[in-house]
Design a protein around this motif. Structure first.
Motif, PDB file in Angstrom:
ATOM      1  N   SER A 286      -4.505 -13.257   4.071  1.00 61.17           N
ATOM      2  CA  SER A 286      -3.127 -12.807   3.855  1.00 61.17           C
ATOM      3  C   SER A 286      -3.097 -11.298   3.617  1.00 61.17           C
ATOM      4  N   GLN A 287      -2.091 -10.659   4.178  1.00 58.80           N
ATOM      5  CA  GLN A 287      -2.000  -9.202   4.091  1.00 58.80           C
ATOM      6  C   GLN A 287      -0.951  -8.728   3.091  1.00 58.80           C
ATOM      7  N   GLY A 288       0.188  -9.427   3.022  1.00 66.59           N
ATOM      8  CA  GLY A 288       1.233  -8.993   2.106  1.00 66.59           C
ATOM      9  C   GLY A 288       1.955  -7.750   2.594  1.00 66.59           C
ATOM     10  N   ARG A 289       2.651  -7.100   1.680  1.00 65.77           N
ATOM     11  CA  ARG A 289       3.464  -5.923   2.017  1.00 65.77           C
ATOM     12  C   ARG A 289       2.583  -4.730   2.341  1.00 65.77           C
ATOM     13  N   GLU A 290       3.168  -3.808   3.101  1.00 65.81           N
ATOM     14  CA  GLU A 290       2.456  -2.573   3.449  1.00 65.81           C
ATOM     15  C   GLU A 290       3.070  -1.355   2.792  1.00 65.81           C
ATOM     16  N   ALA A 291       4.237  -1.522   2.151  1.00 63.13           N
ATOM     17  CA  ALA A 291       4.878  -0.403   1.455  1.00 63.13           C
ATOM     18  C   ALA A 291       5.896  -0.969   0.478  1.00 63.13           C
ATOM     19  N   TRP A 292       6.216  -0.191  -0.539  1.00 61.11           N
ATOM     20  CA  TRP A 292       7.204  -0.642  -1.526  1.00 61.11           C
ATOM     21  C   TRP A 292       7.784   0.558  -2.268  1.00 61.11           C
ATOM     22  N   LEU A 293       8.880   0.299  -2.999  1.00 55.19           N
ATOM     23  CA  LEU A 293       9.638   1.341  -3.688  1.00 55.19           C
ATOM     24  C   LEU A 293       9.308   1.367  -5.172  1.00 55.19           C
TER      25      LEU A 293
END
Length: 467
Positions: free
Chosen positions: A385-392
């Motif tokens: 699983s990779q999940g998110r690549e960016a977030w705030l």
């Protein structure tokens, strides 16, 4: 936010469609994260698990034995990671106690739950994962530090609510009076970490027919970082390798004087480490109790810190800034019946807003659309699983502290921070510069990265109606 003349950010905000177009191209290049999740639905296989969520205060990500800290002893958290999964890249969306704690229990950002700082009060209309678990048949308890501005909440769906209000909700390490289901009681044990653990164990061992959810919310290791008497001076003879950039007078800087101006950094830091070791020993009691009850395999145990902490890095003490030492946290999950390959590390990025939807997902309960986090459940059974690549990341004004409000976007490889006021934006290459010492903003490398990072950040701000 106002911007200085060096950046065009917010002067001509791109539209949502333009942002998504740029982010789509970035995603194809492997540089951009996925969009916000909608409603998550979970399938229940067998009985619902028990939930034990242990939240500490100001425990930064690299202060664990298992990640290589040179002297801190955390045998029980290390055991939890060896029997579960250690998330190497876990973060909070606001590095400040009250907003982060509200994000843990609601699955939403500060701009949504409304606890933007340590002043704005908790809104009783907020829905916590405990309320939703209760509706699904769980027994529930919250034991420990609540620390939201305003009066104690109604906290719907919680059968047992044990907390404290002294020192502005921070509590005291010794002889801390408690509020037990609305009634003040003296602490039965002198040391608060032991007292909260006693009450947590009493709750877990109560006879019941339903699965239970316990949130054990420690005061440790918040300032004043006091260990119990038997561990005082436990690390007094240790030579600490402080960061090269530390200023011996860092405790006396204007924005830092609230965080321990009396004494030396060395005194406070060693107390912090001793109080952390004391908390680890109490966590061991919780894990041993689950073993003795024979329910460890059917219990999800989550451990997290509510934010990180500076010990001289970037000439800072405390947290709040969007640097790694501040926003990055320890995060461990163990669920023997619902995971594979125990003892592995996960590099995918997870956030404090992910805890509430993940708990609901693991319990087989639909996740409300308003939750802004993503379930980490896929990581438990799928190592790829990779999940998110960016977030705030977001930080709002917190009077009287002299920290500028700011937003940041954090990707797998880079970080871009913009500030309200005249402070220069920052771009960091987290691969080549993990300590964030070299600001690329205004350099040729930074100019090459800037359009994509601006689009990513602007896309999140547009998504959340923040611009």
């Amino acid at each position: 936010m106002t911007r200085d003349n060096e950046s065009s950010f917010f002067k001509k905000p791109i539209t949502r469609r333009q942002a998504l177009k740029v982010m789509g191209a970035a995603s194809a290049a492997g540089l951009m994260g996925a969009g916000m999740p909608g409603t998550l639905k979970a399938q229940t296989h067998g009985k619902q698990p028990n939930i034990v969520f242990i939240l500490s205060d100001d425990h930064r990500w690299d202060h664990l034995g298992i990640v290589g800290h040179p002297f801190i002893e955390t045998p029980n958290m290390d055991r939890l990671a060896a029997e579960g999964i250690l998330f190497e890249n876990a973060f909070v969306t606001t590095s400040l106690c009250s907003p982060s704690r509200a994000s843990f229990v609601t699955g939403t950002y500060a701009h949504t739950h409304g606890v933007k700082n340590n002043i704005t009060p908790w809104d009783n209309d907020n829905i916590t994962f405990m309320e939703l678990l209760k509706k699904a048949g769980y027994d529930t308890a919250f034991i420990g530090k609540w620390h939201m501005p305003g009066d104690l909440p109604e906290l719907r769906g919680v059968d047992e609510f044990v907390t404290f209000t002294v020192q502005g909700g921070q509590g005291k390490y010794f002889n801390c009076p408690l509020i037990v289901n609305g009634v003040e009681e003296p602490s039965r044990k002198p040391y608060i970490t032991e007292e909260l653990t006693d009450r947590a164990i009493e709750y877990m061992t109560t006879d019941r027919d339903n699965p239970f959810c316990l949130m054990l919310s420690h005061k440790a290791v918040h300032h004043q970082y006091l260990p119990p008497p038997e561990l005082a001076d436990h690390y007094s003879d240790v030579d600490v390798d402080y960061p090269d950039e530390i200023n011996p007078l860092v405790l006396f800087k204007a924005q830092n004087h609230h965080f321990g101006a009396f004494g030396t950094v060395d005194l406070h830091y060693k107390n912090y480490c001793e109080a952390l070791y004391a908390m680890d020993l109490e966590i061991g009691r919780v894990l041993d109790t689950l073993d003795e009850m024979g329910i460890a395999d059917d219990t999800v145990v989550i451990y997290a810190g509510d934010n990180g902490y500076f010990w001289g890095e970037h000439d800072q003490i405390d947290k709040r800034w969007a640097y790694e030492e501040s926003m990055r946290i320890p995060f461990i999950v163990r669920y023997p019946r619902g995971m594979t390959d125990a003892g592995r590390n996960v590099s995918g990025m997870v956030l404090n807003v992910d805890v509430a939807p993940s708990i609901l997902d693991l319990a087989g309960i639909d996740v409300p659309d308003n939750m802004e986090g993503e379930s980490f459940k896929p990581f438990l059974t799928n190592p790829s699983s990779q999940g998110r690549e960016a977030w705030l990341y977001e930080y709002f004004k917190d009077y009287p502290y002299r920290y500028p409000p700011h937003f940041a976007v954090r990707t797998d490889t880079h970080k871009y921070i913009v500030y309200d006021g005249r402070k220069k934006p920052e771009i960091f290459d987290l691969v080549d510069d993990p300590k964030e010492m070299n600001n690329l903003y205004g350099t040729p490398d930074g100019e090459e990265l800037l359009p994509l990072l601006e689009a990513q950040l602007n896309g999140f701000l547009t998504e959340y109606d923040l611009i």
